[in-house]
Design a protein around this motif. Structure first.
Motif, PDB file in Angstrom:
ATOM      1  N   ALA A 141       0.833  -1.209   0.000  1.00 28.08           N
ATOM      2  CA  ALA A 141       0.000   0.000   0.000  1.00 28.08           C
ATOM      3  C   ALA A 141       0.865   1.256   0.000  1.00 28.08           C
ATOM      4  CB  ALA A 141      -0.920  -0.012   1.210  1.00 28.08           C
ATOM      5  N   LYS A 142       2.054   1.180   0.589  1.00 25.71           N
ATOM      6  CA  LYS A 142       2.943   2.338   0.624  1.00 25.71           C
ATOM      7  C   LYS A 142       3.696   2.524  -0.688  1.00 25.71           C
ATOM      8  CE  LYS A 142       3.458   1.649   5.521  1.00 25.71           C
ATOM      9  NZ  LYS A 142       4.275   1.055   6.586  1.00 25.71           N
ATOM     10  N   ARG A 143       3.770   1.484  -1.509  1.00 28.49           N
ATOM     11  CA  ARG A 143       4.577   1.535  -2.721  1.00 28.49           C
ATOM     12  C   ARG A 143       3.783   1.725  -4.007  1.00 28.49           C
ATOM     13  NH1 ARG A 143       7.145  -1.392   0.989  1.00 28.49           N
ATOM     14  NH2 ARG A 143       9.424  -1.422   1.013  1.00 28.49           N
ATOM     15  N   PHE A 144       2.502   1.385  -3.989  1.00 29.68           N
ATOM     16  CA  PHE A 144       1.700   1.417  -5.207  1.00 29.68           C
ATOM     17  C   PHE A 144       0.435   2.227  -5.003  1.00 29.68           C
ATOM     18  CE2 PHE A 144       3.953  -2.638  -5.019  1.00 29.68           C
ATOM     19  CZ  PHE A 144       4.683  -2.577  -6.190  1.00 29.68           C
ATOM     20  N   ARG A 145      -0.006   2.913  -6.079  1.00 27.25           N
ATOM     21  CA  ARG A 145      -1.257   3.653  -6.051  1.00 27.25           C
ATOM     22  C   ARG A 145      -2.125   3.205  -7.213  1.00 27.25           C
ATOM     23  NH1 ARG A 145      -0.492   4.370  -1.615  1.00 27.25           N
ATOM     24  NH2 ARG A 145       0.411   6.145  -0.571  1.00 27.25           N
ATOM     25  N   LYS A 146      -3.392   3.012  -6.955  1.00 24.16           N
ATOM     26  CA  LYS A 146      -4.332   2.587  -7.987  1.00 24.16           C
ATOM     27  C   LYS A 146      -4.695   3.784  -8.865  1.00 24.16           C
ATOM     28  CE  LYS A 146      -7.543  -0.276  -9.618  1.00 24.16           C
ATOM     29  NZ  LYS A 146      -7.223  -1.308 -10.545  1.00 24.16           N
ATOM     30  N   THR A 147      -4.689   3.594 -10.174  1.00 20.27           N
ATOM     31  CA  THR A 147      -5.136   4.604 -11.124  1.00 20.27           C
ATOM     32  C   THR A 147      -6.211   3.981 -11.996  1.00 20.27           C
ATOM     33  OG1 THR A 147      -3.531   3.999 -12.811  1.00 20.27           O
ATOM     34  CG2 THR A 147      -2.825   5.625 -11.186  1.00 20.27           C
ATOM     35  N   ALA A 148      -6.746   4.753 -12.910  1.00 18.25           N
ATOM     36  CA  ALA A 148      -7.790   4.249 -13.796  1.00 18.25           C
ATOM     37  C   ALA A 148      -7.257   3.143 -14.711  1.00 18.25           C
ATOM     38  CB  ALA A 148      -8.358   5.384 -14.635  1.00 18.25           C
ATOM     39  N   LYS A 149      -5.971   3.188 -15.049  1.00 18.87           N
ATOM     40  CA  LYS A 149      -5.401   2.226 -15.995  1.00 18.87           C
ATOM     41  C   LYS A 149      -4.618   1.114 -15.328  1.00 18.87           C
ATOM     42  CE  LYS A 149      -5.065   5.563 -19.704  1.00 18.87           C
ATOM     43  NZ  LYS A 149      -4.193   6.215 -20.674  1.00 18.87           N
ATOM     44  N   GLY A 150      -4.541   1.088 -14.011  1.00 24.56           N
ATOM     45  CA  GLY A 150      -3.781   0.049 -13.326  1.00 24.56           C
ATOM     46  C   GLY A 150      -3.165   0.594 -12.059  1.00 24.56           C
ATOM     47  N   PHE A 151      -1.899   0.260 -11.820  1.00 25.77           N
ATOM     48  CA  PHE A 151      -1.186   0.728 -10.638  1.00 25.77           C
ATOM     49  C   PHE A 151       0.052   1.489 -11.084  1.00 25.77           C
ATOM     50  CE2 PHE A 151      -3.607  -2.800  -8.959  1.00 25.77           C
ATOM     51  CZ  PHE A 151      -3.985  -2.355  -7.700  1.00 25.77           C
ATOM     52  N   LYS A 152       0.364   2.574 -10.396  1.00 28.84           N
ATOM     53  CA  LYS A 152       1.607   3.277 -10.668  1.00 28.84           C
ATOM     54  C   LYS A 152       2.587   2.999  -9.542  1.00 28.84           C
ATOM     55  CE  LYS A 152       0.406   7.761  -8.669  1.00 28.84           C
ATOM     56  NZ  LYS A 152       0.270   9.184  -8.919  1.00 28.84           N
ATOM     57  N   ARG A 153       3.875   3.093  -9.855  1.00 26.56           N
ATOM     58  CA  ARG A 153       4.919   2.809  -8.891  1.00 26.56           C
ATOM     59  C   ARG A 153       6.066   3.782  -9.099  1.00 26.56           C
ATOM     60  NH1 ARG A 153       9.211   0.822 -11.486  1.00 26.56           N
ATOM     61  NH2 ARG A 153       8.910  -0.213 -13.474  1.00 26.56           N
ATOM     62  N   GLY A 154       6.874   3.937  -8.069  1.00 22.52           N
ATOM     63  CA  GLY A 154       8.076   4.757  -8.179  1.00 22.52           C
ATOM     64  C   GLY A 154       9.192   3.994  -8.861  1.00 22.52           C
ATOM     65  N   GLN A 155      10.165   4.738  -9.351  1.00 24.37           N
ATOM     66  CA  GLN A 155      11.310   4.113  -9.996  1.00 24.37           C
ATOM     67  C   GLN A 155      12.309   3.629  -8.951  1.00 24.37           C
ATOM     68  OE1 GLN A 155      12.012   3.258 -12.957  1.00 24.37           O
ATOM     69  NE2 GLN A 155      11.184   4.654 -14.463  1.00 24.37           N
ATOM     70  N   SER A 156      13.039   2.587  -9.260  1.00 19.99           N
ATOM     71  CA  SER A 156      14.103   2.103  -8.379  1.00 19.99           C
ATOM     72  C   SER A 156      15.429   2.736  -8.794  1.00 19.99           C
ATOM     73  CB  SER A 156      14.193   0.587  -8.462  1.00 19.99           C
ATOM     74  OG  SER A 156      14.509   0.210  -9.779  1.00 19.99           O
ATOM     75  N   GLN A 157      16.484   2.407  -8.085  1.00 18.22           N
ATOM     76  CA  GLN A 157      17.857   2.847  -8.380  1.00 18.22           C
ATOM     77  C   GLN A 157      18.105   4.322  -8.091  1.00 18.22           C
ATOM     78  OE1 GLN A 157      19.806   0.229  -9.313  1.00 18.22           O
ATOM     79  NE2 GLN A 157      17.940  -0.968  -9.334  1.00 18.22           N
ATOM     80  N   LYS A 158      17.302   4.960  -7.247  1.00 21.69           N
ATOM     81  CA  LYS A 158      17.480   6.398  -6.999  1.00 21.69           C
ATOM     82  C   LYS A 158      17.767   6.684  -5.527  1.00 21.69           C
ATOM     83  CE  LYS A 158      17.441  10.617  -8.544  1.00 21.69           C
ATOM     84  NZ  LYS A 158      16.357  11.523  -8.601  1.00 21.69           N
ATOM     85  N   ARG A 159      18.163   5.691  -4.730  1.00 20.43           N
ATOM     86  CA  ARG A 159      18.304   5.896  -3.297  1.00 20.43           C
ATOM     87  C   ARG A 159      19.740   6.188  -2.843  1.00 20.43           C
ATOM     88  NH1 ARG A 159      13.504   7.442  -2.056  1.00 20.43           N
ATOM     89  NH2 ARG A 159      11.921   5.858  -2.320  1.00 20.43           N
ATOM     90  N   HIS A 160      20.717   5.544  -3.420  1.00 19.42           N
ATOM     91  CA  HIS A 160      22.098   5.742  -2.960  1.00 19.42           C
ATOM     92  C   HIS A 160      23.042   5.434  -4.108  1.00 19.42           C
ATOM     93  CE1 HIS A 160      22.703   1.337  -2.540  1.00 19.42           C
ATOM     94  NE2 HIS A 160      21.435   1.365  -2.229  1.00 19.42           N
ATOM     95  N   ILE A 161      24.331   5.685  -3.884  1.00 14.88           N
ATOM     96  CA  ILE A 161      25.376   5.556  -4.911  1.00 14.88           C
ATOM     97  C   ILE A 161      24.984   6.381  -6.141  1.00 14.88           C
ATOM     98  CG2 ILE A 161      26.950   3.953  -6.063  1.00 14.88           C
ATOM     99  CD1 ILE A 161      25.907   1.723  -4.329  1.00 14.88           C
ATOM    100  N   LEU A 162      24.649   7.636  -5.897  1.00 13.97           N
ATOM    101  CA  LEU A 162      24.200   8.497  -6.985  1.00 13.97           C
ATOM    102  C   LEU A 162      25.365   9.201  -7.675  1.00 13.97           C
ATOM    103  CD1 LEU A 162      21.092  10.039  -5.234  1.00 13.97           C
ATOM    104  CD2 LEU A 162      21.131   8.229  -6.933  1.00 13.97           C
ATOM    105  N   THR A 163      26.542   9.170  -7.080  1.00 17.30           N
ATOM    106  CA  THR A 163      27.656   9.931  -7.650  1.00 17.30           C
ATOM    107  C   THR A 163      28.130   9.347  -8.976  1.00 17.30           C
ATOM    108  OG1 THR A 163      29.164   8.625  -6.289  1.00 17.30           O
ATOM    109  CG2 THR A 163      28.472  10.747  -5.425  1.00 17.30           C
ATOM    110  N   LYS A 164      28.045   8.051  -9.136  1.00 14.55           N
ATOM    111  CA  LYS A 164      28.523   7.448 -10.390  1.00 14.55           C
ATOM    112  C   LYS A 164      27.472   7.448 -11.491  1.00 14.55           C
ATOM    113  CE  LYS A 164      29.339   3.352  -8.530  1.00 14.55           C
ATOM    114  NZ  LYS A 164      29.650   1.926  -8.361  1.00 14.55           N
ATOM    115  N   LYS A 165      26.247   7.833 -11.161  1.00 14.24           N
ATOM    116  CA  LYS A 165      25.182   7.863 -12.170  1.00 14.24           C
ATOM    117  C   LYS A 165      25.159   9.233 -12.829  1.00 14.24           C
ATOM    118  CE  LYS A 165      22.604   4.462  -9.616  1.00 14.24           C
ATOM    119  NZ  LYS A 165      21.871   4.300  -8.400  1.00 14.24           N
TER     120      LYS A 165
END
Length: 64
Positions: free
Chosen positions: A11-35
Motif C-alpha cells: 500500500a505504501k509503494r503502489f497507487r491505484k489509477t484508472a489504468k492500473g497501478f503506478k509505482r516509483g522508480q528504483s535505483q534512486k536511493r544511494h550511490i548516486l555519484t557514479k550515475k
C-alpha cells in the motif's frame, strides 16, 4: 469468512489509477555519484506496473 487485509508494504509503494497501478522508480536511493545526470533525471517520477504483476497486486491490495 475472515476480513481481507491489505498488505501495508504494498500500500505504501503502489497507487491505484484508472489504468492500473503506478509505482516509483528504483535505483534512486544511494550511490548516486557514479550515475549520470541524465540517468538520475530519467529515474524521477512514476511508471506503470507491468501487466504480468497486476494479478498479484490485486491480491495484495484488495480494497484498492
Amino acid at each position: 469468512m475472515p476480513k481481507l487485509k491489505t498488505n501495508r508494504a504494498a500500500a505504501k509503494r503502489f497507487r491505484k489509477t484508472a489504468k492500473g497501478f503506478k509505482r516509483g522508480q528504483s535505483q534512486k536511493r544511494h550511490i548516486l555519484t557514479k550515475k549520470s545526470s541524465k540517468r538520475k533525471r530519467n529515474l524521477r517520477g512514476t511508471t506503470m506496473v507491468a501487466k504480468q504483476d497486476l494479478v498479484r497486486l490485486e491480491q495484495l491490495l484488495p480494497h484498492a
